[in-house]
Design a protein around this motif. Sequence first.
Motif, PDB file in Angstrom:
ATOM      1  N   PHE A   2       0.856  -1.183   0.000  1.00  0.00           N
ATOM      2  CA  PHE A   2       0.000   0.000   0.000  1.00  0.00           C
ATOM      3  C   PHE A   2       0.888   1.227   0.000  1.00  0.00           C
ATOM      4  CE2 PHE A   2      -2.674   3.010   2.547  1.00  0.00           C
ATOM      5  CZ  PHE A   2      -3.632   3.203   1.552  1.00  0.00           C
ATOM      6  N   ASN A  29      -8.475   1.264  -1.182  1.00  0.00           N
ATOM      7  CA  ASN A  29      -7.770   0.565  -2.250  1.00  0.00           C
ATOM      8  C   ASN A  29      -8.091  -0.920  -2.166  1.00  0.00           C
ATOM      9  OD1 ASN A  29      -6.046   0.377  -4.468  1.00  0.00           O
ATOM     10  ND2 ASN A  29      -4.590   1.832  -3.557  1.00  0.00           N
ATOM     11  N   ASP A  33      -6.638 -10.582  -5.549  1.00  0.00           N
ATOM     12  CA  ASP A  33      -6.661 -11.744  -4.665  1.00  0.00           C
ATOM     13  C   ASP A  33      -7.082 -12.942  -5.501  1.00  0.00           C
ATOM     14  OD1 ASP A  33      -7.188 -13.739  -2.839  1.00  0.00           O
ATOM     15  OD2 ASP A  33      -8.190 -12.431  -1.404  1.00  0.00           O
ATOM     16  N   LYS A 142       1.147  -2.492  15.245  1.00  0.00           N
ATOM     17  CA  LYS A 142       0.386  -3.446  14.447  1.00  0.00           C
ATOM     18  C   LYS A 142      -0.461  -4.345  15.351  1.00  0.00           C
ATOM     19  CE  LYS A 142       1.118  -7.180  11.050  1.00  0.00           C
ATOM     20  NZ  LYS A 142       2.160  -7.947  10.332  1.00  0.00           N
ATOM     21  N   THR A 144      -3.480  -7.537  14.975  1.00  0.00           N
ATOM     22  CA  THR A 144      -4.020  -8.499  14.012  1.00  0.00           C
ATOM     23  C   THR A 144      -5.276  -9.172  14.562  1.00  0.00           C
ATOM     24  OG1 THR A 144      -2.659 -10.325  14.851  1.00  0.00           O
ATOM     25  CG2 THR A 144      -1.726  -8.954  13.096  1.00  0.00           C
ATOM     26  N   GLU A 186      -4.489   2.859   9.480  1.00  0.00           N
ATOM     27  CA  GLU A 186      -4.446   2.002   8.293  1.00  0.00           C
ATOM     28  C   GLU A 186      -5.061   0.664   8.651  1.00  0.00           C
ATOM     29  OE1 GLU A 186      -0.807   2.213   5.927  1.00  0.00           O
ATOM     30  OE2 GLU A 186      -0.871   0.028   5.756  1.00  0.00           O
ATOM     31  N   HIS A 188      -6.253  -3.180   7.001  1.00  0.00           N
ATOM     32  CA  HIS A 188      -6.257  -4.164   5.924  1.00  0.00           C
ATOM     33  C   HIS A 188      -7.246  -5.262   6.291  1.00  0.00           C
ATOM     34  CE1 HIS A 188      -2.102  -2.950   4.335  1.00  0.00           C
ATOM     35  NE2 HIS A 188      -2.261  -2.251   5.451  1.00  0.00           N
ATOM     36  N   ARG A 190      -8.663  -8.583   4.438  1.00  0.00           N
ATOM     37  CA  ARG A 190      -8.485  -9.404   3.251  1.00  0.00           C
ATOM     38  C   ARG A 190      -7.643  -8.617   2.243  1.00  0.00           C
ATOM     39  NH1 ARG A 190     -13.154 -13.017   0.126  1.00  0.00           N
ATOM     40  NH2 ARG A 190     -11.688 -14.255  -1.118  1.00  0.00           N
ATOM     41  N   ASN A 191      -8.187  -8.233   1.100  1.00  0.00           N
ATOM     42  CA  ASN A 191      -7.397  -7.486   0.112  1.00  0.00           C
ATOM     43  C   ASN A 191      -7.857  -6.041  -0.026  1.00  0.00           C
ATOM     44  OD1 ASN A 191      -9.839  -8.313  -1.072  1.00  0.00           O
ATOM     45  ND2 ASN A 191      -8.976  -8.157  -3.143  1.00  0.00           N
ATOM     46  N   VAL A 193      -7.981  -2.134   1.655  1.00  0.00           N
ATOM     47  CA  VAL A 193      -7.186  -1.289   2.551  1.00  0.00           C
ATOM     48  C   VAL A 193      -7.832   0.087   2.666  1.00  0.00           C
ATOM     49  CG1 VAL A 193      -4.917  -0.282   3.009  1.00  0.00           C
ATOM     50  CG2 VAL A 193      -5.080  -2.474   1.819  1.00  0.00           C
TER      51      VAL A 193
END
Length: 234
Positions: A2, A29, A33, A142, A144, A186, A188, A190-191, A193
């Motif tokens: 990205f 964006n 995938d 980060k 998750t 930011e 994310h 999956r695909n 963003v």
Amino acid sequence: MFKAIILSIFFSFAVFSQSGNVSVIYSANIFSDKTMSTSHTELARMYDNALENAKFLTFTLEIVNNESYFYINPTDQKGMADSERQSIYPFLRYSGPVYCINEKVYRSSPLAGNNVYVSKVMDTNWTVTTETKKIENYLCYKATSTLSLDNGSQKYDFPIIAWFCPDLPFQHGPNGYGKLPGLILELHVRNAVFGATSIIAKEHKSVKPKNFDKATFMTYEEFIKSIREEMEGK
């Protein structure tokens, strides 16, 4: 990867810490995938359109103290028709305005009906890591999690990554994600963003929609069940 997000801060951290009201603008964006490949011609066309044109859309997150409201901005940078814009939404997992109130996520969807909101407890199943990166001059950490999708015959798990900034003391983020010790700059999923492009201190009286107290509410599970029953003609 990205591309770098240019974060324009118009007010200092001191101003943000004194005010519980801000507006955050996010760009969007979508990246390719392989697991989303399909032989369905129309769906493939919609997917290709989303890959090419999601970057022209912007979203706003309005925060009022412990509540937030996330929605797509009414115009884009390309002048797309409404139908073309709306065909991108499913690939961003955006179904309509999203409200976070009292640690619950409420989504407004045309499929649910007028003044009907689909509710879900805000997911707090984050794993916060020690991994960091700078977004503009803000140190972000980060976190998750996992997105689980069940189409009735098979279950899929996809990664969720959030980069949040503890120096921006808002436990909110795009598209109903939050409950981290700092604003998500930011995200994310999956695909798809979302990346913050500006933060503006701005007074909002409330994020709640009109007639919210008189609205009809259904759980996410009830909503999915009703959609499946409708598709099966029950």
